[in-house]
Design an enzyme around this catalytic site. Structure first.
Site, PDB file in Angstrom:
ATOM      1  N   ARG A  80       0.846  -1.199   0.000  1.00 12.35           N
ATOM      2  CA  ARG A  80       0.000   0.000   0.000  1.00 12.35           C
ATOM      3  C   ARG A  80       0.883   1.253   0.000  1.00 12.35           C
ATOM      4  O   ARG A  80       0.455   2.343  -0.324  1.00 12.35           O
ATOM      5  CB  ARG A  80      -0.976  -0.004   1.187  1.00 12.35           C
ATOM      6  CG  ARG A  80      -1.915   1.180   1.211  1.00 12.35           C
ATOM      7  CD  ARG A  80      -3.255   0.932   1.921  1.00 12.35           C
ATOM      8  NE  ARG A  80      -3.181   0.062   3.076  1.00 12.35           N
ATOM      9  CZ  ARG A  80      -2.693   0.423   4.275  1.00 12.35           C
ATOM     10  NH1 ARG A  80      -2.274   1.649   4.480  1.00 12.35           N
ATOM     11  NH2 ARG A  80      -2.671  -0.456   5.265  1.00 12.35           N
ATOM     12  N   TYR A 131     -14.752  19.139 -14.554  1.00 12.05           N
ATOM     13  CA  TYR A 131     -15.166  17.743 -14.620  1.00 12.05           C
ATOM     14  C   TYR A 131     -16.305  17.488 -13.625  1.00 12.05           C
ATOM     15  O   TYR A 131     -16.275  17.903 -12.472  1.00 12.05           O
ATOM     16  CB  TYR A 131     -13.965  16.831 -14.333  1.00 12.05           C
ATOM     17  CG  TYR A 131     -14.355  15.393 -14.303  1.00 12.05           C
ATOM     18  CD1 TYR A 131     -14.778  14.750 -15.454  1.00 12.05           C
ATOM     19  CD2 TYR A 131     -14.347  14.675 -13.115  1.00 12.05           C
ATOM     20  CE1 TYR A 131     -15.179  13.431 -15.431  1.00 12.05           C
ATOM     21  CE2 TYR A 131     -14.737  13.347 -13.084  1.00 12.05           C
ATOM     22  CZ  TYR A 131     -15.155  12.734 -14.238  1.00 12.05           C
ATOM     23  OH  TYR A 131     -15.555  11.432 -14.207  1.00 12.05           O
ATOM     24  N   ASP A 202      -6.016  20.436 -13.331  1.00 13.09           N
ATOM     25  CA  ASP A 202      -6.410  19.187 -13.975  1.00 13.09           C
ATOM     26  C   ASP A 202      -5.972  19.271 -15.439  1.00 13.09           C
ATOM     27  O   ASP A 202      -6.541  20.027 -16.225  1.00 13.09           O
ATOM     28  CB  ASP A 202      -7.935  19.007 -13.848  1.00 13.09           C
ATOM     29  CG  ASP A 202      -8.412  17.647 -14.350  1.00 13.09           C
ATOM     30  OD1 ASP A 202      -7.740  17.074 -15.239  1.00 13.09           O
ATOM     31  OD2 ASP A 202      -9.461  17.167 -13.877  1.00 13.09           O
ATOM     32  N   LYS A 227      -7.726   8.526 -19.346  1.00 15.21           N
ATOM     33  CA  LYS A 227      -7.981   9.141 -20.657  1.00 15.21           C
ATOM     34  C   LYS A 227      -6.754   9.020 -21.573  1.00 15.21           C
ATOM     35  O   LYS A 227      -6.400   7.922 -21.937  1.00 15.21           O
ATOM     36  CB  LYS A 227      -8.437  10.583 -20.450  1.00 15.21           C
ATOM     37  CG  LYS A 227      -9.492  10.752 -19.334  1.00 15.21           C
ATOM     38  CD  LYS A 227     -10.816  10.086 -19.648  1.00 15.21           C
ATOM     39  CE  LYS A 227     -11.759   9.964 -18.445  1.00 15.21           C
ATOM     40  NZ  LYS A 227     -11.963  11.148 -17.640  1.00 15.21           N
TER      41      LYS A 227
HETATM   42  C1  LIG Z   1     -12.411  11.502 -16.309  1.00 13.86           C
HETATM   43  C2  LIG Z   1     -11.917  12.740 -15.682  1.00 13.86           C
HETATM   44  C3  LIG Z   1     -11.645  12.800 -14.299  1.00 13.86           C
HETATM   45  C4  LIG Z   1     -11.919  11.634 -13.362  1.00 13.86           C
HETATM   46  O1  LIG Z   1     -11.103  10.549 -13.649  1.00 13.86           O
HETATM   47  P1  LIG Z   1     -11.501   8.987 -13.388  1.00 13.86           P
HETATM   48  O2  LIG Z   1     -10.266   8.296 -13.839  1.00 13.86           O
HETATM   49  O3  LIG Z   1     -12.699   8.702 -14.227  1.00 13.86           O
HETATM   50  O4  LIG Z   1     -11.764   8.831 -11.941  1.00 13.86           O
HETATM   51  C5  LIG Z   1     -11.127  13.974 -13.791  1.00 13.86           C
HETATM   52  N1  LIG Z   1     -10.914  15.048 -14.587  1.00 13.86           N
HETATM   53  C6  LIG Z   1     -11.171  15.032 -15.902  1.00 13.86           C
HETATM   54  C7  LIG Z   1     -10.925  16.244 -16.726  1.00 13.86           C
HETATM   55  C8  LIG Z   1     -11.684  13.886 -16.496  1.00 13.86           C
HETATM   56  O5  LIG Z   1     -11.957  13.878 -17.805  1.00 13.86           O
END
Ligand SMILES: *Cc1c(COP(=O)(O)O)cnc(C)c1O
Length: 392
Positions: A80, A131, A202, A227
């Site tokens: 962990r 998001y 982000d 992504k």
């Molecule tokens: C998908 C996404 C998230 C969240 O990510 P997960 O891997 O689905 O938990 C956060 N920020 C953006 C811009 C996203 O497209």
């Protein structure tokens, strides 16, 4: 000049004047910061980093380490707290962002860890559009009194400055999801620093190939690795990256401790797959961006399209179509090659009407379709979109 291809991919005239220099810098010659080798281009580092030490008989890939614990007296006791597969992925992503990375179980686990930097009841300034999961989590924190959330238009700098009074965290997302608004990240980070707030950015949509927020003074970079980094719609994973400075390392220590104690840790196999994805990210993003640029231009004059949003970089395009929610749903139901699915950043093209999610704010138009352009042949993508837009 390094990474010259990107100056072609980024259509400078579509970027707001104030941001042009920054985009050119990100896309151009300034990939100087590299934790391991300052002379290597991002494409090379994406391929080369996170491998095993070269020795006769060693595997060329990082090990997929499936142990929950380790023989005593080594650097890490228990999985962990650390895993060699994490380390390999973190080395590659950290270098691409110009910092030091921590991998998390999902993008949202990374969002939660980043928001743990907020003191109880602290003020967080966030863009109106960001998001969906981040917005929903912030709503919950606000409701319970755990945070005070101030929503702003990130392009209105006077409003951001005012909102930053007494704030602990500034949240940046650029381009925003799904409205694709572009922020001047360096200006926002400077305002936050002046106000004594930590900036979290982000960077999921842009990827470190297009923009490196740490160079703009951001304190924490966030990725939904799900992504573009992983890139094949087969992994859910997240990451945070902090600068290799004393302050950055202190922040990293807090985030790492959050990961250890809250336990939202990445699976080794998911992490291994994500590193495999990183190997080809530059090729995927380059092709997807070229496809998106071409499709956005053609959609501008399509009779079945009311409005196109495309910031001029990246592979997300949004369109508004006639007929409101129903019109957009018909388009989503009429595509045959594109997939009607939520999410983005995979090799395959996907689209969806964002307002079908109840949590999407009312400022997002009912008929807005978000297109995540993939790496298929652009003519095939166009033919399918064109027939779906004409079907109605
Ligand atoms: C998908 C996404 C998230 C969240 O990510 P997960 O891997 O689905 O938990 C956060 N920020 C953006 C811009 C996203 O497209």
């Amino acid at each position: 000049m390094r990474w010259a291809g990107w100056s072609v991919v980024i259509a400078a005239e579509r970027i707001p004047a104030g941001l042009r220099a920054a985009a050119a810098t990100h896309g151009g010659a300034t990939y100087a910061v590299d934790v391991t080798d300052e002379t290597l281009a991002p494409a090379t580092r994406a391929v080369a980093l996170g491998r095993q030490t070269r020795s006769p008989g060693a595997g060329v890939n990082a090990p997929l380490e499936l142990s929950s614990t380790y023989i005593a007296d080594g650097p890490v006791n228990y999985a962990r707290a650390g895993n060699p597969t994490w380390t390999a992925f973190e080395e590659a992503l950290g270098s691409l962002e110009g910092g030091e990375a921590l991998v998390f179980a999902s993008g949202m686990a990374a969002v939660s860890a980043a928001l743990s930097l907020l003191p109880p009841g602290g003020v967080v300034v966030v863009p109106h559009h960001s998001y969906n999961g981040t917005t929903s989590l912030l709503d919950e924190l606000a409701e319970s009194g755990a945070a005070v959330v101030r929503r702003v238009d990130p392009t209105d700098h006077a409003a951001v400055r005012a909102a930053l009074a007494g704030a602990a965290v500034l949240w940046v997302e650029s381009p925003t999801n799904p409205m694709l608004e572009v922020s001047d990240i360096a200006a926002l980070a400077a305002m936050a620093r002046e106000a004594g707030a930590t900036t979290v950015c982000d960077n999921t949509f842009a990827t470190p190939l297009v923009q490196r927020p740490l160079e703009d003074g951001v304190d924490v970079v966030l990725h939904s690795v799900t992504k573009y980094l992983a890139g094949h719609s087969d992994v859910i994973l997240g990451a945070l990256v902090t600068p290799p400075t004393q302050a950055g390392r202190a922040t990293r220590e807090r985030l790492s401790r959050h990961r250890l104690l809250h336990g939202a840790i990445a699976g080794p196999f998911e992490t291994w797959l994500a590193l495999r994805g990183v190997r080809t990210m530059h090729l995927r993003v380059e092709r997807a961006t070229a496809n998106a640029t071409e499709l956005a231009a053609r959609l501008e004059t399509h009779p079945g399209v009311l409005r196109v949003r495309y910031p001029g970089f990246g592979a997300i395009v949004t369109i508004e179509v006639p007929g409101g929610a129903d019109g957009a749903e018909q388009v989503a139901a009429s595509v045959r090659l594109w997939m009607h699915a939520t999410s983005l950043g995979g090799v395959e093209s996907q689209l969806e009407r964002r307002r079908r999610h109840a949590s999407e704010p009312a400022t997002v138009p009912e008929s807005l379709l978000r297109l995540s352009v993939g790496i298929e042949d652009v003519e095939d993508l166009w033919r399918d979109l064109d027939q779906a837009l004409r079907e109605r």
